[in-house]
Write a protein that holds these residues in place. Structure first.
Motif, PDB file in Angstrom:
ATOM      1  N   GLN A   1      16.033   7.123   9.567  1.00 17.39           N
ATOM      2  CA  GLN A   1      15.431   6.038  10.335  1.00 17.39           C
ATOM      3  C   GLN A   1      16.206   4.734  10.133  1.00 17.39           C
ATOM      4  OE1 GLN A   1      13.087   6.191  12.493  1.00 17.39           O
ATOM      5  NE2 GLN A   1      12.694   4.022  12.869  1.00 17.39           N
ATOM      6  N   ALA A   2      16.644   4.474   8.875  1.00 14.25           N
ATOM      7  CA  ALA A   2      17.403   3.246   8.596  1.00 14.25           C
ATOM      8  C   ALA A   2      18.739   3.243   9.348  1.00 14.25           C
ATOM      9  CB  ALA A   2      17.639   3.117   7.093  1.00 14.25           C
ATOM     10  N   LEU A   3      19.431   4.398   9.370  1.00 19.87           N
ATOM     11  CA  LEU A   3      20.691   4.491  10.111  1.00 19.87           C
ATOM     12  C   LEU A   3      20.472   4.272  11.604  1.00 19.87           C
ATOM     13  CD1 LEU A   3      22.337   7.541   8.285  1.00 19.87           C
ATOM     14  CD2 LEU A   3      22.991   5.131   8.096  1.00 19.87           C
ATOM     15  N   ARG A   4      19.401   4.881  12.116  1.00 25.17           N
ATOM     16  CA  ARG A   4      19.118   4.723  13.545  1.00 25.17           C
ATOM     17  C   ARG A   4      18.821   3.272  13.885  1.00 25.17           C
ATOM     18  NH1 ARG A   4      16.287   9.610  12.896  1.00 25.17           N
ATOM     19  NH2 ARG A   4      14.309   8.493  12.754  1.00 25.17           N
ATOM     20  N   GLU A   5      18.112   2.578  12.997  1.00 21.45           N
ATOM     21  CA  GLU A   5      17.765   1.186  13.271  1.00 21.45           C
ATOM     22  C   GLU A   5      19.009   0.287  13.294  1.00 21.45           C
ATOM     23  OE1 GLU A   5      14.921   0.220  10.327  1.00 21.45           O
ATOM     24  OE2 GLU A   5      13.246   1.247  11.341  1.00 21.45           O
TER      25      GLU A   5
ATOM     26  N   ALA B   1      23.039  -2.877  16.833  1.00 21.67           N
ATOM     27  CA  ALA B   1      24.349  -3.129  17.450  1.00 21.67           C
ATOM     28  C   ALA B   1      24.288  -2.910  18.957  1.00 21.67           C
ATOM     29  CB  ALA B   1      25.398  -2.216  16.814  1.00 21.67           C
ATOM     30  N   GLU B   2      23.609  -1.842  19.345  1.00 24.18           N
ATOM     31  CA  GLU B   2      23.489  -1.558  20.780  1.00 24.18           C
ATOM     32  C   GLU B   2      22.706  -2.654  21.489  1.00 24.18           C
ATOM     33  OE1 GLU B   2      21.651   2.238  20.742  1.00 24.18           O
ATOM     34  OE2 GLU B   2      23.518   3.356  20.378  1.00 24.18           O
ATOM     35  N   GLU B   3      21.726  -3.236  20.802  1.00 24.64           N
ATOM     36  CA  GLU B   3      20.910  -4.293  21.401  1.00 24.64           C
ATOM     37  C   GLU B   3      21.745  -5.554  21.643  1.00 24.64           C
ATOM     38  OE1 GLU B   3      17.516  -6.286  22.875  1.00 24.64           O
ATOM     39  OE2 GLU B   3      18.078  -4.174  22.617  1.00 24.64           O
TER      40      GLU B   3
ATOM     41  N   GLU C   1      25.034  -5.726  22.211  1.00 25.71           N
ATOM     42  CA  GLU C   1      25.915  -5.460  23.355  1.00 25.71           C
ATOM     43  C   GLU C   1      25.142  -5.518  24.664  1.00 25.71           C
ATOM     44  OE1 GLU C   1      29.213  -4.524  25.675  1.00 25.71           O
ATOM     45  OE2 GLU C   1      29.001  -5.324  23.636  1.00 25.71           O
ATOM     46  N   ARG C   2      23.914  -5.011  24.621  1.00 26.09           N
ATOM     47  CA  ARG C   2      23.094  -5.011  25.843  1.00 26.09           C
ATOM     48  C   ARG C   2      22.802  -6.435  26.308  1.00 26.09           C
ATOM     49  NH1 ARG C   2      18.089  -5.750  27.178  1.00 26.09           N
ATOM     50  NH2 ARG C   2      17.449  -6.104  25.018  1.00 26.09           N
ATOM     51  N   LYS C   3      22.521  -7.348  25.362  1.00 25.25           N
ATOM     52  CA  LYS C   3      22.228  -8.736  25.733  1.00 25.25           C
ATOM     53  C   LYS C   3      23.455  -9.424  26.350  1.00 25.25           C
ATOM     54  CE  LYS C   3      18.487  -9.559  22.437  1.00 25.25           C
ATOM     55  NZ  LYS C   3      18.033 -10.341  21.264  1.00 25.25           N
ATOM     56  N   ARG C   4      24.677  -9.129  25.796  1.00 22.00           N
ATOM     57  CA  ARG C   4      25.892  -9.739  26.360  1.00 22.00           C
ATOM     58  C   ARG C   4      26.098  -9.282  27.802  1.00 22.00           C
ATOM     59  NH1 ARG C   4      31.136  -8.901  27.197  1.00 22.00           N
ATOM     60  NH2 ARG C   4      30.982  -6.692  26.646  1.00 22.00           N
TER      61      ARG C   4
END
Length: 701
Positions: free
Chosen positions: A303-307, A312-314, A316-319
């Motif tokens: 779960q920690a790795l997934r978070e 990081a994906e979040e 990039e999504r905002k940019r």
């Protein structure tokens, strides 16, 4: 305040008491499931050292009972010579322990007891009662014990009160009792309540080391494979014979399951197997929990790795969202410029269209006026024609309405006829479904592999009974009751023993049963004092069709030592009212569908043969219980009647088994024969019998 070891020792020392250690460890009784799998806990109290009326045996009785109970697997708390506060604390600790462990509970008290206003009180050693009203403040109310047990919610309880000694306040005291002994009390659910003697009577303190009641109870508790009801029945018989009927122990029971102090070996083996199975289940459960905890740890790491990846994906999504927003703004401005140009073109076109519309409206208005004038002329012509047609149509409508009314009446009559047919069909189908449901409720005994063994054992018991039923000596009857305390002829044996002992001079004590006692439904003995000339009339009704059959009229025409003969022999019963012969019809072997004594909660069984004139031999197996006492109104009046329920099977005779479901209402203190009865029997082919009989009139000498 809770009853601890220190507090009991302190309280006992203050009252000159001797106390043994309280709770021994809980010991699980061998057995299959339910009661036989539960642990067993007992509280044993004995008070002898009374200031006003000391007793010799209660301490010995309590010590003996504690040892006997330990030997059969009970964890025992023993306390002797307790003052009131210590008794109350001991009872509170006992019921708290039952609530925590859900054990089978046994409470035993030996000492003085008394009743006041239908409530029973155990008397502590520090009581100094000068007036009977002080019993409430100085005694220990048995109802407080029962209330604690009720709140505990444990599966089963046994309450034994050897507390019916005479004169609990000593000679020369001011206090006097309105009633001797203890008051009758119906056992609460899941409980067997036992007195050393019948309510309203007194018990002997005994001449030996133990009181007479406890002396016999200590012996019978250790009898292997004896059910609890049989233990107390044997004790009752021994004590009655030793005292020539002056002390007869009494029980009230609401137990639904069997219980053994020393269970059969087969059940002990089953208990060991059950314990091993539960141990394996517990090991498997622990392993499952460990595997679950390991899986949870790994899950948290993943779960920690997934978070972290999601963070990081979040970003990039905002940019990408910001870039897309700038592009959207540029496109929106271009669209707005084009929209304004299109609006200007549309406005010019709208003005041209408006001018064209006005020209067309003026031409249409002129044409409409011409058409209106032409329509008015034609309307006047058609008006006359419509009036003529209306008159013709009205005549035709009335003719059709008359025809439709006649057809509707015919259709309604046909629908009513079909509805009655459907009702009859549904009622027949419901009766068949009800019969099938009752038939499949439980398996017939005839289908069991041990049916032949049961019949062989029954024939052995029947042969013994046939050999002793006319005995004029108590010995053979006592031997039968010791061997079969809950036998298929035990009620008949008790009746015969009563007759024999009465002839030998026994003055049997009677239960004091008062209608105004709010804690019991009471007790009544079967009335066997039939007289020639007694008459009974019954109304007989089919339970399904509600149709009445010819009434049954019974008149006692002869009485023998063992039988009541009605209508010159066309119907014969024994003295209790159990059917034996129906004239030239069926013959019943000895049976006990009627008990010698009526008390709510009483259970017994019977097995007997019915032989028809054609030689067809059927067997009836019935389990009976007194399920309640209630007001029953029949044409002969209103009666306070005991409701006896019987369920079982009729098998043999070359026909499939038939389920038996009987209910019979008795008021033996008002009328000797039944007040009402219902029989609902059903087999594979449907309902075999569905009758209700009600007493219409009776005359007894």
């Amino acid at each position: 305040m809770r009853w601890t070891r220190r507090r009991v020792l302190q309280a006992a020392a203050a009252g000159g008491a001797a106390v043994l250690l309280p709770w021994a460890g809980a010991v699980a009784q061998s057995g299959g499931t339910g009661l036989l799998r539960a642990s067993k806990q007992a509280l044993v109290l004995g008070n002898s050292r009374y200031k006003q009326a000391p007793l010799r045996n209660p301490v010995n009785d309590a010590n003996g009972m504690a040892e006997a109970l330990k030997s059969v697997g009970f964890g025992v708390a023993l306390a002797l010579e307790l003052p009131r506060s210590a008794m109350q604390d001991a009872i509170r600790a006992y019921t708290d322990n039952l609530a925590k462990t859900k054990s089978v509970g046994l409470f035993y008290f030996a000492g003085h007891g008394a009743q006041l206003a239908w409530r029973n009180y155990m008397i502590p050693v520090d009581a100094e009662i000068a007036d009977i009203s002080e019993l409430r403040e100085q005694g220990v109310d048995v109802n407080s014990l029962i209330e604690g047990i009720r709140k505990a919610g444990n599966p089963m309880n046994i309450i034994i009160l050897d507390a019916c000694r005479n004169n609990p306040f000593g000679r020369g005291r001011v206090a006097r009792l309105d009633q001797k002994g203890l008051s009758q009390l119906d056992a609460p659910p899941g409980t067997l309540l036992a007195y050393a003697t019948a309510p309203g009577n007194v018990a002997s303190d005994g001449e030996g080391a133990n009181g007479l009641y406890t002396e016999n109870l200590l012996r019978e508790i250790k009898t292997p494979e004896a059910k609890i009801e049989d233990v107390f029945k044997r004790v009752r018989l021994h004590v009655r014979r030793r005292t020539n009927g002056q002390q007869i122990p009494w029980e009230s029971t609401s137990l639904e399951e069997d219980f053994w102090f020393v269970p059969p070996r087969s059940l002990s083996k089953l208990a060991d197997e059950e314990a091993e199975r539960e141990r394996k289940q517990e090991v498997a459960l622990r392993e499952k929990r460990r595997a679950g905890e390991e899986a949870e740890r790994k899950r948290k790491q993943e779960q920690a790795l997934r978070e972290a990846k999601l963070a990081a994906e979040e970003a990039e999504r905002k940019r990408q969202q910001e870039l897309a927003l700038l592009e959207q703004q540029r496109i929106a401005e271009d669209i707005e410029r084009k929209r304004k140009h299109e609006l200007a073109l549309k406005e010019a076109q709208r003005l041209a269209d408006e001018a064209q519309r006005k020209r067309q409206e003026e031409r249409a208005l002129q044409q409409a006026r011409l058409a209106e004038e032409e329509a008015a002329r034609k309307y006047k012509q058609e008006l006359a024609l419509r009036e003529q047609r209306r008159a013709e149509e009205e005549a035709e409508r009335k003719r059709k309405e008359a025809q439709a009314l006649r057809e509707a009446r015919l259709a309604e009559e046909e629908a009513a006829r079909k509805y009655q047919q459907e009702l009859a069909l549904r009622e027949k189908q419901r009766a068949q479904e009800e019969a099938e449901r009752r038939r499949t409720q439980e398996p017939a005994p005839g289908s069991k592999p041990e049916a032949k063994l049961v019949e062989r054992q029954f024939q052995e018991e029947l042969a013994i009974w046939e050999g002793i039923k006319a005995s004029r000596e108590p010995g053979p009857l006592e031997d039968y009751l010791q061997r079969y305390p809950s036998g298929r002829f035990s009620e008949l044996a008790l009746l015969r023993l009563d007759q024999v002992l009465a002839q030998l001079g026994e003055k049997k004590i009677q239960i004091v049963s008062a209608p105004e006692n709010p804690y019991t439904k009471g007790t009544a003995a079967a009335d066997t004092a039939y007289r020639v000339g007694d008459r009974y009339v019954y109304r007989r009704t089919d339970l399904l069709t509600k149709l009445e059959r010819n009434p049954q009229r019974l008149r006692v025409t002869a009485i023998t030592e063992t039988e009541v003969i009605y209508n010159e022999g066309r119907f014969v019963t024994d003295l209790l009212g159990n059917s034996l012969r129906f004239g030239k019809g069926a013959v019943w072997s000895p049976n006990q569908t009627v008990p010698t004594e009526f008390t709510v909660g009483k259970r017994w069984e019977t097995r007997f043969h019915i032989v028809t004139p054609k030689g067809i031999d059927a067997v009836l197996d019935l389990e009976l219980r007194i399920a309640g006492r209630e007001q029953v109104t029949v044409p002969a009046g209103t009666f306070n009647a005991f409701r006896v329920e019987a369920r079982g099977w009729r098998s043999g005779g070359g026909t499939p088994p038939v389920a038996q479901d009987w209910k019979t209402w008795y008021a033996p203190d008002q009328v000797r024969r039944p007040v009402a009865s219902e029989v609902f029997n059903q087999g594979a082919k449907g309902i075999a019998a569905s009758n209700r009989n009600e007493l219409v009139a009776f005359h007894q000498s």
